[in-house]
Design a protein around this motif. Structure first.
Motif, mmCIF file in Angstrom:
data_model
loop_
_atom_site.group_PDB
_atom_site.id
_atom_site.type_symbol
_atom_site.label_atom_id
_atom_site.label_comp_id
_atom_site.label_asym_id
_atom_site.label_seq_id
_atom_site.Cartn_x
_atom_site.Cartn_y
_atom_site.Cartn_z
ATOM 1 N N MET A 5 21.358 -41.883 -2.809
ATOM 2 C CA MET A 5 20.865 -40.951 -3.374
ATOM 3 C C MET A 5 19.717 -41.136 -4.369
ATOM 4 S SD MET A 5 22.965 -36.558 -3.304
ATOM 5 C CE MET A 5 21.592 -36.474 -4.035
ATOM 6 N N HIS A 6 20.551 -41.949 -5.492
ATOM 7 C CA HIS A 6 20.395 -42.388 -7.034
ATOM 8 C C HIS A 6 19.152 -43.268 -7.116
ATOM 9 C CE1 HIS A 6 24.247 -40.007 -8.452
ATOM 10 N NE2 HIS A 6 23.285 -39.746 -7.996
ATOM 11 N N PHE A 7 19.316 -44.201 -5.847
ATOM 12 C CA PHE A 7 18.206 -46.018 -5.732
ATOM 13 C C PHE A 7 17.541 -45.714 -4.792
ATOM 14 C CE2 PHE A 7 22.662 -46.493 -8.101
ATOM 15 C CZ PHE A 7 22.068 -47.427 -9.926
ATOM 16 N N GLU A 8 16.882 -46.959 -5.467
ATOM 17 C CA GLU A 8 15.719 -47.071 -4.483
ATOM 18 C C GLU A 8 15.764 -48.202 -2.834
ATOM 19 O OE1 GLU A 8 12.404 -46.947 -6.311
ATOM 20 O OE2 GLU A 8 13.087 -47.418 -8.192
ATOM 21 N N GLY A 9 15.124 -47.422 -1.753
ATOM 22 C CA GLY A 9 15.098 -48.455 -0.627
ATOM 23 C C GLY A 9 16.567 -48.548 -0.143
ATOM 24 N N VAL A 10 17.169 -47.809 0.019
ATOM 25 C CA VAL A 10 18.941 -47.950 -0.013
ATOM 26 C C VAL A 10 18.811 -48.341 1.950
ATOM 27 C CG1 VAL A 10 21.472 -47.141 0.020
ATOM 28 C CG2 VAL A 10 19.699 -47.188 -2.295
ATOM 29 N N TYR A 11 19.661 -49.623 2.282
ATOM 30 C CA TYR A 11 19.785 -49.503 3.386
ATOM 31 C C TYR A 11 21.337 -49.887 3.428
ATOM 32 C CZ TYR A 11 20.475 -50.777 8.349
ATOM 33 O OH TYR A 11 20.777 -51.122 9.621
ATOM 34 N N PRO A 12 22.430 -49.111 4.480
ATOM 35 C CA PRO A 12 22.072 -47.768 5.096
ATOM 36 C C PRO A 12 21.504 -46.422 4.276
ATOM 37 C CG PRO A 12 24.776 -48.490 5.527
ATOM 38 C CD PRO A 12 23.605 -49.784 4.740
ATOM 39 N N SER A 13 21.166 -46.324 4.726
ATOM 40 C CA SER A 13 20.851 -44.453 4.167
ATOM 41 C C SER A 13 20.625 -43.114 4.424
ATOM 42 C CB SER A 13 19.246 -44.596 2.764
ATOM 43 O OG SER A 13 19.169 -43.641 2.197
ATOM 44 N N ALA B 105 28.527 -36.850 6.372
ATOM 45 C CA ALA B 105 28.938 -36.919 8.303
ATOM 46 C C ALA B 105 27.813 -38.319 8.756
ATOM 47 C CB ALA B 105 27.748 -35.982 8.375
ATOM 48 N N PHE B 106 26.300 -38.359 7.735
ATOM 49 C CA PHE B 106 25.215 -39.698 8.412
ATOM 50 C C PHE B 106 26.562 -40.800 7.924
ATOM 51 C CE2 PHE B 106 23.087 -43.843 6.444
ATOM 52 C CZ PHE B 106 22.345 -43.928 7.589
ATOM 53 N N TYR B 107 27.291 -41.270 6.828
ATOM 54 C CA TYR B 107 28.542 -42.316 7.002
ATOM 55 C C TYR B 107 29.708 -42.219 7.774
ATOM 56 C CZ TYR B 107 25.009 -44.188 3.207
ATOM 57 O OH TYR B 107 23.542 -44.462 2.439
ATOM 58 N N LYS B 108 30.535 -41.453 7.160
ATOM 59 C CA LYS B 108 31.586 -40.744 7.879
ATOM 60 C C LYS B 108 31.742 -41.121 9.504
ATOM 61 C CE LYS B 108 35.153 -37.219 9.537
ATOM 62 N NZ LYS B 108 35.185 -36.203 8.659
ATOM 63 N N GLU B 109 30.093 -41.083 10.373
ATOM 64 C CA GLU B 109 30.313 -41.312 11.907
ATOM 65 C C GLU B 109 29.770 -43.217 12.187
ATOM 66 O OE1 GLU B 109 26.796 -39.622 12.928
ATOM 67 O OE2 GLU B 109 27.690 -37.335 13.127
ATOM 68 N N ARG B 110 29.461 -43.593 10.795
ATOM 69 C CA ARG B 110 29.794 -45.291 11.016
ATOM 70 C C ARG B 110 30.702 -46.024 11.273
ATOM 71 N NH1 ARG B 110 24.935 -42.897 10.632
ATOM 72 N NH2 ARG B 110 22.745 -44.045 11.027
ATOM 73 N N MET B 111 31.848 -45.303 10.030
ATOM 74 C CA MET B 111 32.278 -46.383 10.281
ATOM 75 C C MET B 111 34.147 -45.848 10.665
ATOM 76 S SD MET B 111 32.928 -46.402 6.349
ATOM 77 C CE MET B 111 32.651 -45.201 5.409
ATOM 78 N N ASP B 112 34.977 -46.919 10.991
ATOM 79 C CA ASP B 112 35.968 -46.082 11.593
ATOM 80 C C ASP B 112 37.143 -46.442 10.034
ATOM 81 O OD1 ASP B 112 39.445 -46.872 13.065
ATOM 82 O OD2 ASP B 112 38.297 -47.763 14.467
ATOM 83 N N PHE B 113 38.017 -45.290 9.424
ATOM 84 C CA PHE B 113 38.691 -45.540 8.908
ATOM 85 C C PHE B 113 40.043 -45.882 9.050
ATOM 86 C CE2 PHE B 113 34.897 -42.947 7.337
ATOM 87 C CZ PHE B 113 35.459 -42.865 6.361
#
Length: 267
Positions: A139-147, A216-224
């Motif tokens: 949210m706070h920085f520009e052009g972040v990947y992945p986002s 949800a966006f980040y949670k779905e990408r990781m295996d905790f």
């Protein structure tokens, strides 16, 4: 809550012994309230050589009590130049939920930009499994990947160079497990924090972002369970904050219309 902030530029090289030891005790006292066991990592090592690489900002209340700190690293990447790795942020339990972590990172980045005397953007990185941390950087920085705000975009050439440099040369500095596999497509270190004090549980809401779609966006990408971490690469400039406010107003408007749709359609 009234707060003051003290900024230390490479304290391992600039502070005398008394000041250096005092800072080290402050940082450790905060970390002890955040971790079951304080990690021997970055500014928490108490070693001058390590703190020569660090930028540190400390928050205190009106009584002088330390409430939290942020510590970042400056890393040199061939073909890109210096990048700012956001590193470690800790806040005491009494200071949580008051936006302190965002204030610490914002003030640290602004101090770094002013010291460099730059108007142009600088590259920033973040490696984390904490969903709130990942969301705040997006949210706070520009052009972040992945986002979640750039779901259809691929990493740029320089973002790939930075990711490759971190994978090959800066794992120790960032506390990335040497045995972790780097997923270059998703920008994820697979199994990086498994069995360490940094590992989190997927459903521990204390570490979720306040926006459930971002969580949800980040949670779905990781295996905790195996201890994955996401690498984020973006940019910052002295104009980042007003741009952030504009993006945030857009986001709130779109989210009112979305009413719980898939996070893939975030702006």
């Amino acid at each position: 809550m009234g707060m003051s902030f003290d900024y230390f530029y490479r304290p391992g090289a600039t502070l005398d012994d008394r000041q250096f030891q005092k800072l080290g005790k402050e940082l450790k006292a905060v970390a002890e309230q955040c971790f079951d066991s304080v990690p021997h990592y970055q500014c928490l090592t108490g070693e001058r050589e390590e703190l020569k690489k660090c930028l540190v900002i400390v928050a205190r209340n009106q009584q002088g009590e330390t409430l939290g700190f942020a510590s970042s690293l400056v890393l040199s990447v061939p073909g890109v130049g210096d990048i700012l790795h956001l590193g470690l942020v800790c806040a005491t339990p009494k200071a949580r939920g008051k936006g302190l972590t965002h204030k610490l990172i914002s003030k640290l980045v602004v101090n770094y930009l002013i010291r460099r005397g730059l108007v142009r953007k600088v590259w920033i990185t973040n490696v984390a499994c904490v969903l709130s941390s990942l969301g705040n950087v997006a949210m706070h920085f520009e052009g972040v990947y992945p986002s979640p705000f750039r779901i259809r975009q691929k990493p740029s050439k320089k973002q790939k160079l930075i990711a490759q440099a971190i994978d090959k040369h800066f794992r120790k500095e960032i506390a990335i497990n040497e045995q972790a596999a780097f997923d270059a497509k998703e920008f994820i270190f697979r199994g990086s924090v498994g069995g360490t004090v940094f590992q989190k549980e997927a459903n521990d809401v204390r570490y979720h972002h306040r926006n459930p779609l971002i969580t949800a966006f980040y949670k779905e990408r990781m295996d905790f369970v195996q201890g994955d971490e996401v690498l984020q690469v973006g940019q910052a400039s002295l104009f980042t904050y007003p741009r952030y406010l504009w993006r945030l107003s857009r986001l709130k408007w779109k989210m009112r219309r979305m009413q719980g749709n898939n996070p893939a359609v975030l702006p």
